[in-house]
Design a protein around this motif. Structure first.
Motif, short mmCIF file in Angstrom:
data_model
loop_
_atom_site.label_atom_id
_atom_site.label_comp_id
_atom_site.label_asym_id
_atom_site.label_seq_id
_atom_site.Cartn_x
_atom_site.Cartn_y
_atom_site.Cartn_z
N ALA A 36 17.47 10.84 -9.98
CA ALA A 36 18.55 11.45 -10.52
C ALA A 36 18.64 12.57 -9.38
N PRO A 37 19.60 13.69 -10.11
CA PRO A 37 20.63 15.25 -9.07
C PRO A 37 19.02 15.70 -9.29
N HIS A 38 18.54 16.61 -8.11
CA HIS A 38 18.11 18.18 -7.72
C HIS A 38 18.11 18.74 -9.28
N PRO A 39 17.09 19.19 -10.14
CA PRO A 39 17.74 20.22 -11.10
C PRO A 39 18.30 21.65 -10.32
N SER A 40 17.76 21.41 -9.43
CA SER A 40 18.55 22.99 -8.54
C SER A 40 18.98 23.05 -6.81
N ASP A 41 18.84 21.89 -6.33
CA ASP A 41 19.34 21.83 -5.55
C ASP A 41 20.62 21.27 -5.40
N ARG A 42 21.85 20.83 -4.58
CA ARG A 42 22.92 19.89 -5.29
C ARG A 42 22.45 18.90 -3.77
N ARG A 43 21.89 19.37 -3.04
CA ARG A 43 22.09 18.40 -1.84
C ARG A 43 20.57 17.40 -1.90
N ALA A 44 19.79 17.46 -2.93
CA ALA A 44 18.37 16.80 -2.85
C ALA A 44 18.82 15.97 -4.38
N LEU A 45 18.20 14.86 -4.31
CA LEU A 45 17.78 14.35 -5.31
C LEU A 45 16.28 14.54 -5.90
N ALA A 46 16.37 14.02 -6.83
CA ALA A 46 14.90 14.03 -8.14
C ALA A 46 14.40 12.93 -7.87
N ILE A 47 13.22 12.20 -7.62
CA ILE A 47 12.39 10.80 -8.18
C ILE A 47 11.36 11.15 -8.48
N SER A 48 11.55 10.37 -10.03
CA SER A 48 10.85 10.20 -10.81
C SER A 48 9.88 8.68 -11.68
N ILE A 49 9.02 8.56 -11.49
CA ILE A 49 8.50 6.82 -11.78
C ILE A 49 8.78 7.08 -13.48
N THR A 50 9.40 6.06 -13.50
CA THR A 50 9.46 5.03 -14.99
C THR A 50 8.19 5.09 -15.39
N PRO A 51 8.89 5.05 -17.21
CA PRO A 51 7.10 5.26 -17.98
C PRO A 51 6.34 4.71 -18.04
N GLU A 52 7.52 2.69 -18.33
CA GLU A 52 6.46 1.42 -17.76
C GLU A 52 5.43 2.07 -16.78
N THR A 53 6.09 1.68 -15.35
CA THR A 53 5.31 1.57 -14.05
C THR A 53 3.77 2.88 -13.99
N GLN A 54 4.34 4.05 -14.94
CA GLN A 54 3.75 5.21 -15.03
C GLN A 54 2.29 4.80 -15.73
N ASP B 167 0.80 -1.18 -0.76
CA ASP B 167 0.03 0.01 -0.24
C ASP B 167 0.77 1.39 -0.13
N THR B 168 2.38 1.33 0.86
CA THR B 168 3.03 2.77 0.77
C THR B 168 3.49 2.92 -0.69
N ASP B 169 3.62 1.79 -0.93
CA ASP B 169 4.69 1.34 -2.92
C ASP B 169 3.20 2.36 -3.66
N MET B 170 2.09 2.25 -3.48
CA MET B 170 1.15 2.56 -4.34
C MET B 170 1.23 4.22 -4.04
N ARG B 171 0.58 4.44 -2.90
CA ARG B 171 0.59 5.31 -2.39
C ARG B 171 1.84 7.02 -3.05
N ALA B 172 2.97 6.30 -2.67
CA ALA B 172 4.16 6.96 -3.33
C ALA B 172 4.18 6.79 -4.92
N LEU B 173 3.04 5.66 -5.23
CA LEU B 173 3.78 6.18 -6.99
C LEU B 173 2.69 7.30 -7.33
N LEU B 174 1.44 6.47 -6.94
CA LEU B 174 0.76 7.91 -6.82
C LEU B 174 0.98 9.79 -6.85
N TYR B 175 2.03 9.79 -5.98
CA TYR B 175 2.45 10.77 -5.96
C TYR B 175 3.13 11.05 -6.44
N LEU B 176 3.94 10.04 -7.04
CA LEU B 176 5.19 10.84 -8.31
C LEU B 176 4.70 11.17 -9.51
#
Length: 205
Positions: free
Chosen positions: A133-151, A82-91
């Motif tokens: 992936a690296p965050h586009p504007s914050d070097r301290r953070a990461l950017a998380i994206s869902i893969t096209p196949e999973t989406q 359930d937590t995984d699914m909620r995270a994917l919906l958020y993404l």
């Protein structure tokens, strides 16, 4: 009041007993779950009102059951919890809105710790569901994206089924939608746990 309560007992459909207990609707019937009035004072509530409220509670219970069946089916199909699914919906929503999803944002959305978020992201990454992936504007953070196949898999199955709720809302008039919205918000507030001592108490060991 005794006569009125007796009338209500005859009016509200009683859940018949069977070898395996009682019928499904019994759990939503206040007269069946609280016959003595210990939980709820029903003084001044007529028999027809009690019947209607019982019917409404049963309808809400049916909705919860349908949502639970859908959630269970989606977890089986996606092979995620359930937590995984909620995270994917958020993404998915972040992607649709052009927002950058970060581990911190995911943790806040899910209400879990940083350590739990890291484990979740590790699990989703191993399954090929997300990309770090690296965050586009914050070097301290990461950017998380869902893969096209999973989406695509989530949208074409679970998402499409969940979106059907829109049709039920669209069939209501504007006034009906306002009433339903007010009722749901009011019920949510009634069920709030703020100030409820037992809800925050540590379980006995």
């Amino acid at each position: 009041m005794t006569q009125e309560r007796d009338d209500a007992a005859r009016t509200v459909p009683r859940a018949s007993a069977s070898r395996d207990g009682v019928a499904r609707g019994a759990v939503y019937d206040i007269e069946a779950s609280d016959p003595s009035g210990m939980l709820l004072d029903r003084a001044g509530v007529g028999a027809e009102e009690i019947r209607q409220i019982a019917e409404l509670m049963a309808a809400l219970g049916g909705l919860r059951d349908a949502e639970q069946r859908l959630a269970e089916a989606s977890r089986r199909y996606m092979r995620l919890n359930d937590t995984d699914m909620r995270a994917l919906l958020y993404l998915i929503v972040c992607a649709n809105q052009g927002a950058v999803a970060t581990p911190g944002g995911i943790a806040q959305h899910l209400g879990i710790s940083t350590a739990s978020t890291t484990k979740l992201l590790d699990r989703l990454e191993r399954g090929g569901h997300i990309v770090r992936a690296p965050h586009p504007s914050d070097r301290r953070a990461l950017a998380i994206s869902i893969t096209p196949e999973t989406q695509r898999a989530a949208m074409e199955t679970v998402g499409r089924q969940q979106a059907r709720r829109f049709h039920a809302a669209a069939r209501l008039s504007a006034d009906e939608r306002a009433i339903v919205t007010r009722f749901l918000r009011d019920m949510t507030e009634e069920l709030g746990l703020d100030g409820v001592a037992w809800a925050s108490a540590e379980p006995e060991r």
